[in-house]
Write an enzyme that holds these catalytic residues in place. Structure first.
Site, PDB file in Angstrom:
ATOM      1  N   THR A  46      13.492  19.083  36.735  1.00  0.00           N
ATOM      2  CA  THR A  46      13.867  17.781  37.298  1.00  0.00           C
ATOM      3  C   THR A  46      14.240  16.784  36.209  1.00  0.00           C
ATOM      4  O   THR A  46      15.278  16.121  36.281  1.00  0.00           O
ATOM      5  CB  THR A  46      12.707  17.229  38.147  1.00  0.00           C
ATOM      6  OG1 THR A  46      12.478  18.136  39.221  1.00  0.00           O
ATOM      7  CG2 THR A  46      13.039  15.859  38.709  1.00  0.00           C
TER       8      THR A  46
ATOM      9  N   ILE B 149      12.373   5.612  42.615  1.00  0.00           N
ATOM     10  CA  ILE B 149      13.720   6.191  42.690  1.00  0.00           C
ATOM     11  C   ILE B 149      14.648   5.266  43.461  1.00  0.00           C
ATOM     12  O   ILE B 149      15.780   5.008  43.038  1.00  0.00           O
ATOM     13  CB  ILE B 149      13.652   7.611  43.301  1.00  0.00           C
ATOM     14  CG1 ILE B 149      12.823   8.512  42.372  1.00  0.00           C
ATOM     15  CG2 ILE B 149      15.043   8.187  43.517  1.00  0.00           C
ATOM     16  CD1 ILE B 149      12.681   9.949  42.813  1.00  0.00           C
TER      17      ILE B 149
ATOM     18  N   GLU C  73      15.441   2.154  41.288  1.00  0.00           N
ATOM     19  CA  GLU C  73      16.299   2.459  40.132  1.00  0.00           C
ATOM     20  C   GLU C  73      17.743   2.698  40.577  1.00  0.00           C
ATOM     21  O   GLU C  73      18.682   2.153  39.979  1.00  0.00           O
ATOM     22  CB  GLU C  73      15.759   3.688  39.390  1.00  0.00           C
ATOM     23  CG  GLU C  73      14.441   3.390  38.697  1.00  0.00           C
ATOM     24  CD  GLU C  73      13.889   4.543  37.874  1.00  0.00           C
ATOM     25  OE1 GLU C  73      13.070   4.300  37.004  1.00  0.00           O
ATOM     26  OE2 GLU C  73      14.282   5.710  38.111  1.00  0.00           O
TER      27      GLU C  73
ATOM     28  N   THR D  51       7.126  13.131  33.518  1.00  0.00           N
ATOM     29  CA  THR D  51       7.424  14.182  32.541  1.00  0.00           C
ATOM     30  C   THR D  51       6.435  14.256  31.373  1.00  0.00           C
ATOM     31  O   THR D  51       5.920  15.329  31.070  1.00  0.00           O
ATOM     32  CB  THR D  51       8.878  14.013  32.033  1.00  0.00           C
ATOM     33  OG1 THR D  51       9.710  14.693  32.950  1.00  0.00           O
ATOM     34  CG2 THR D  51       9.102  14.580  30.659  1.00  0.00           C
TER      35      THR D  51
ATOM     36  N   HIS E 120       9.490 -12.912  15.041  1.00  0.00           N
ATOM     37  CA  HIS E 120      10.292 -13.995  15.600  1.00  0.00           C
ATOM     38  C   HIS E 120      11.747 -13.874  15.197  1.00  0.00           C
ATOM     39  O   HIS E 120      12.011 -13.499  14.060  1.00  0.00           O
ATOM     40  CB  HIS E 120       9.729 -15.338  15.098  1.00  0.00           C
ATOM     41  CG  HIS E 120      10.384 -16.522  15.710  1.00  0.00           C
ATOM     42  ND1 HIS E 120      10.178 -16.875  17.023  1.00  0.00           N
ATOM     43  CD2 HIS E 120      11.258 -17.424  15.189  1.00  0.00           C
ATOM     44  CE1 HIS E 120      10.885 -17.965  17.293  1.00  0.00           C
ATOM     45  NE2 HIS E 120      11.551 -18.314  16.203  1.00  0.00           N
TER      46      HIS E 120
HETATM   47  P1  NDP Z   1       7.515   7.029  45.869  1.00  0.00           P
HETATM   48  O1  NDP Z   1       6.414   7.750  46.550  1.00  0.00           O
HETATM   49  O2  NDP Z   1       7.267   6.242  44.659  1.00  0.00           O
HETATM   50  O3  NDP Z   1       8.252   6.082  46.924  1.00  0.00           O
HETATM   51  C1  NDP Z   1       8.618   6.512  48.188  1.00  0.00           C
HETATM   52  C2  NDP Z   1       9.109   5.306  48.960  1.00  0.00           C
HETATM   53  O4  NDP Z   1       9.638   5.706  50.208  1.00  0.00           O
HETATM   54  C3  NDP Z   1       7.997   4.323  49.247  1.00  0.00           C
HETATM   55  O5  NDP Z   1       8.552   3.031  49.166  1.00  0.00           O
HETATM   56  C4  NDP Z   1       7.592   4.676  50.675  1.00  0.00           C
HETATM   57  O6  NDP Z   1       7.074   3.602  51.402  1.00  0.00           O
HETATM   58  C5  NDP Z   1       8.924   5.053  51.270  1.00  0.00           C
HETATM   59  N1  NDP Z   1       8.817   6.007  52.371  1.00  0.00           N
HETATM   60  C6  NDP Z   1       8.092   7.150  52.403  1.00  0.00           C
HETATM   61  N2  NDP Z   1       8.303   7.802  53.581  1.00  0.00           N
HETATM   62  C7  NDP Z   1       9.180   7.055  54.284  1.00  0.00           C
HETATM   63  C8  NDP Z   1       9.766   7.194  55.549  1.00  0.00           C
HETATM   64  N3  NDP Z   1       9.527   8.244  56.327  1.00  0.00           N
HETATM   65  N4  NDP Z   1      10.622   6.237  55.974  1.00  0.00           N
HETATM   66  C9  NDP Z   1      10.896   5.155  55.184  1.00  0.00           C
HETATM   67  N5  NDP Z   1      10.353   4.969  53.972  1.00  0.00           N
HETATM   68  C10 NDP Z   1       9.501   5.911  53.514  1.00  0.00           C
HETATM   69  O7  NDP Z   1       8.597   8.174  45.620  1.00  0.00           O
HETATM   70  P2  NDP Z   1       9.902   8.252  44.755  1.00  0.00           P
HETATM   71  O8  NDP Z   1      10.691   9.299  45.447  1.00  0.00           O
HETATM   72  O9  NDP Z   1      10.528   6.921  44.514  1.00  0.00           O
HETATM   73  O10 NDP Z   1       9.389   8.789  43.360  1.00  0.00           O
HETATM   74  C11 NDP Z   1       8.564   9.967  43.279  1.00  0.00           C
HETATM   75  C12 NDP Z   1       7.799  10.003  41.975  1.00  0.00           C
HETATM   76  O11 NDP Z   1       8.678  10.374  40.936  1.00  0.00           O
HETATM   77  C13 NDP Z   1       7.202   8.682  41.542  1.00  0.00           C
HETATM   78  O12 NDP Z   1       5.959   8.438  42.124  1.00  0.00           O
HETATM   79  C14 NDP Z   1       7.117   8.855  40.056  1.00  0.00           C
HETATM   80  O13 NDP Z   1       5.893   9.439  39.729  1.00  0.00           O
HETATM   81  C15 NDP Z   1       8.258   9.766  39.734  1.00  0.00           C
HETATM   82  N6  NDP Z   1       9.374   9.016  39.123  1.00  0.00           N
HETATM   83  C16 NDP Z   1       9.199   8.364  37.945  1.00  0.00           C
HETATM   84  C17 NDP Z   1      10.223   7.633  37.376  1.00  0.00           C
HETATM   85  C18 NDP Z   1      10.005   6.906  36.094  1.00  0.00           C
HETATM   86  O14 NDP Z   1       9.040   7.164  35.407  1.00  0.00           O
HETATM   87  N7  NDP Z   1      10.874   5.949  35.727  1.00  0.00           N
HETATM   88  C19 NDP Z   1      11.534   7.529  38.020  1.00  0.00           C
HETATM   89  C20 NDP Z   1      11.614   8.228  39.257  1.00  0.00           C
HETATM   90  C21 NDP Z   1      10.565   8.935  39.781  1.00  0.00           C
HETATM   91  P3  NDP Z   1       5.502   3.183  51.346  1.00  0.00           P
HETATM   92  O15 NDP Z   1       5.326   2.419  50.076  1.00  0.00           O
HETATM   93  O16 NDP Z   1       5.340   2.326  52.561  1.00  0.00           O
HETATM   94  O17 NDP Z   1       4.738   4.443  51.415  1.00  0.00           O
END
Ligand code: NDP
Length: 452
Positions: free
Chosen positions: A42, A179, A182, A311, A435
């Site tokens: 990934t 995700i 971003e 990662t 600074h």
């Molecule tokens: P996250 O779990 O962080 O976010 C998922 C989002 O989708 C949340 O806002 C959640 O809402 C929402 N959601 C979940 N299910 C539904 C649904 N059925 N309908 C509508 N909204 C929904 O997952 P990501 O996919 O963004 O990222 C996964 C992981 O990947 C991260 O936790 C991180 O560890 C890693 N990652 C790290 C990065 C970095 O270091 N820069 C960059 C990208 C990924 P709610 O909050 O209400 O649950």
């Protein structure tokens, strides 16, 4: 019993490749690794690295506007996705080859096919061949999870963004996590009209509340049409894109819809449960602090274990496993005070406790500042930087640091060293400022803005 290998690794991502290279290259183990897709996993193929290249690409629109403000005679033409894609694909190929060369150099046998677990010491390759190993490491990572309604309507995931033939004119991004935020910023920077729906009260759940609000505000100011407390009610493919009806009654057609609604561990059909490996509610492999599963010869590292899905954590887990089993150096991966960065624009760097979590645990002093950084203020932009330290009122230790600023990812890496060493607020204060840089504010925060 004689095994074909000392270690068989399933999955050629960050965790699996590190474990294989250390076990074979440093500890002399006989190692094989199977990867069903492209080497690198990934992070290298459809995550951190290609995402960061897109962050860079998307940042030049703002940089060119700033350049004009600084007196440069520049005019931005359009963003050429096709030209970018060609270089981008070549860079990913280069990285994939580098990963492969690293494995070859360490003497790891690579199988370019899927592998599943047959029993505690046997792996079956897609070719039908059975291979035995004293230890098996599951490092199969995770994948995007999309609700059925969205999948039926042809919604994209982050995986598909990297393979787009052209940039859409408009996109709806669903989700409020790393995700979603971003890609909202990246696509907005590239000139796509971006709408984002998040079902909760504020994006980036789990992060520091003040930072979340600050980022949401800046995302809106930069042009992302962010709707909180909003979700998709109905959607279907239609001429020119996807028709979407949202929970607030709005109807619109978007050229593309991207679901970034979380990721699930890749354990389906791997044969783990039949072998006795325990899986959790999301399908994650349940492991102890040594990354060992319920079957003593089978271990798992990285996102497939759903601990901290980053990662560098997977790499540490893979390395610790290899040192423990093959290097006679028992090592547990350290999951405390792991810093991370969210590559929104501006970036968010964070380590340690949020204000919300810390104030529930103990008395705290909160030091914070928000200001217009010199470079963008001169260019007439309204961006503001936010820096915040959460300090234990009793021990004076810095428990958390949260930075929203250009380059916050770089800053937090360095602040994390001090915090991991147990620095107090007074240690920060004793450090003379550099600074004029933004980060000097971290060592000149005089009075708490709140105590709790
Ligand atoms: P996250 O779990 O962080 O976010 C998922 C989002 O989708 C949340 O806002 C959640 O809402 C929402 N959601 C979940 N299910 C539904 C649904 N059925 N309908 C509508 N909204 C929904 O997952 P990501 O996919 O963004 O990222 C996964 C992981 O990947 C991260 O936790 C991180 O560890 C890693 N990652 C790290 C990065 C970095 O270091 N820069 C960059 C990208 C990924 P709610 O909050 O209400 O649950």
């Amino acid at each position: 019993m004689a095994f074909d290998y000392d270690l068989f690794v399933i999955g050629g991502g960050s965790g699996g490749v590190r474990a294989a290279r250390i076990a074979a290259g440093e500890h002399g183990a006989k190692v094989a690794l199977a990867e069903e897709y492209r080497m690198g996993g990934t992070c290298v193929i459809r995550g951190c690295v290609p995402k960061k290249l897109m962050v860079f690409a998307s940042s030049y629109r703002g940089a060119m506007a700033d350049a004009r403000a600084y007196g440069w005679d520049v005019t931005a033409g359009g963003f050429d996705w096709t030209a970018f894609r060609a270089k981008f694909d070549a860079e990913l190929d280069r990285l994939e080859h580098a990963y492969r060369a690293g494995l070859d150099g360490a003497g790891v046998t690579v199988h370019d096919c899927r592998a599943v677990v047959d029993d505690a010491h046997t792996v079956r390759l897609a070719t039908g061949e059975a291979v035995t190993a004293k230890h098996i490491l599951v490092a199969t990572g995770g994948r995007p999870s999309v609700p059925d309604m969205a999948a039926r309507a042809g919604a994209m995931t982050s995986n598909d963004i990297f393979k787009m033939e052209s940039l859409p004119k408009s996109v709806l991004i669903v989700g409020g996590g790393f995700i979603a935020c971003e890609f909202a910023c990246i696509l907005n920077g590239m000139g796509v009209e971006v709408t984002q729906y998040y079902r909760g009260e504020q994006i980036l759940r789990g992060f520091d509340g003040e930072a979340r609000g600050h980022i949401a505000e800046l995302m809106r100011e930069s042009g992302v049409n962010l709707h909180l407390g909003t979700d998709v009610l109905e959607m279907k493919a239609t001429d020119g894109g996807t028709w979407v009806k949202s929970t607030d009654g709005r109807e619109a057609v978007y050229e593309k819809v991207v679901y970034a609604t979380g990721r699930v561990p890749n354990t389906e059909g791997l044969g783990l449960e039949a072998t006795g490996v325990k899986l959790g509610r999301k399908g994650e492999v349940v492991v102890d602090e040594w990354s060992q599963t319920a079957v003593p010869s089978i271990f798992a590292v990285g996102d497939v274990t759903d601990r901290i899905n980053l990662t560098p954590v997977a790499i540490r887990e893979g390395h610790a496993f290899a040192d423990t089993i093959f290097g006679a150096k028992p090592t547990k991966a350290d999951h405390e005070l792991v810093a991370s960065a969210v590559f929104t624009q501006p970036e968010f760097g964070t380590v340690g406790m949020t204000e919300e979590a810390a104030r529930d645990a103990r008395p705290i002093d909160v030091y914070a500042t928000s200001f217009r950084p010199m470079q963008s203020a001169f260019a007439g932009r309204a961006d503001r930087v936010m820096m915040k330290l959460i300090v234990c009122a009793e021990t004076r230790k810095v428990l958390g640091c949260h930075i929203v600023a250009p380059g916050a990812g770089e800053m937090i890496q360095l602040a994390a060293i001090a915090i991991k060493m147990g620095a107090t607020k007074e240690d920060f204060d004793r450090t003379v400022a550099v600074h004029p840089v933004m980060a000097e504010e971290l060592v000149t925060l005089r009075k708490p803005v709140r105590t709790a």
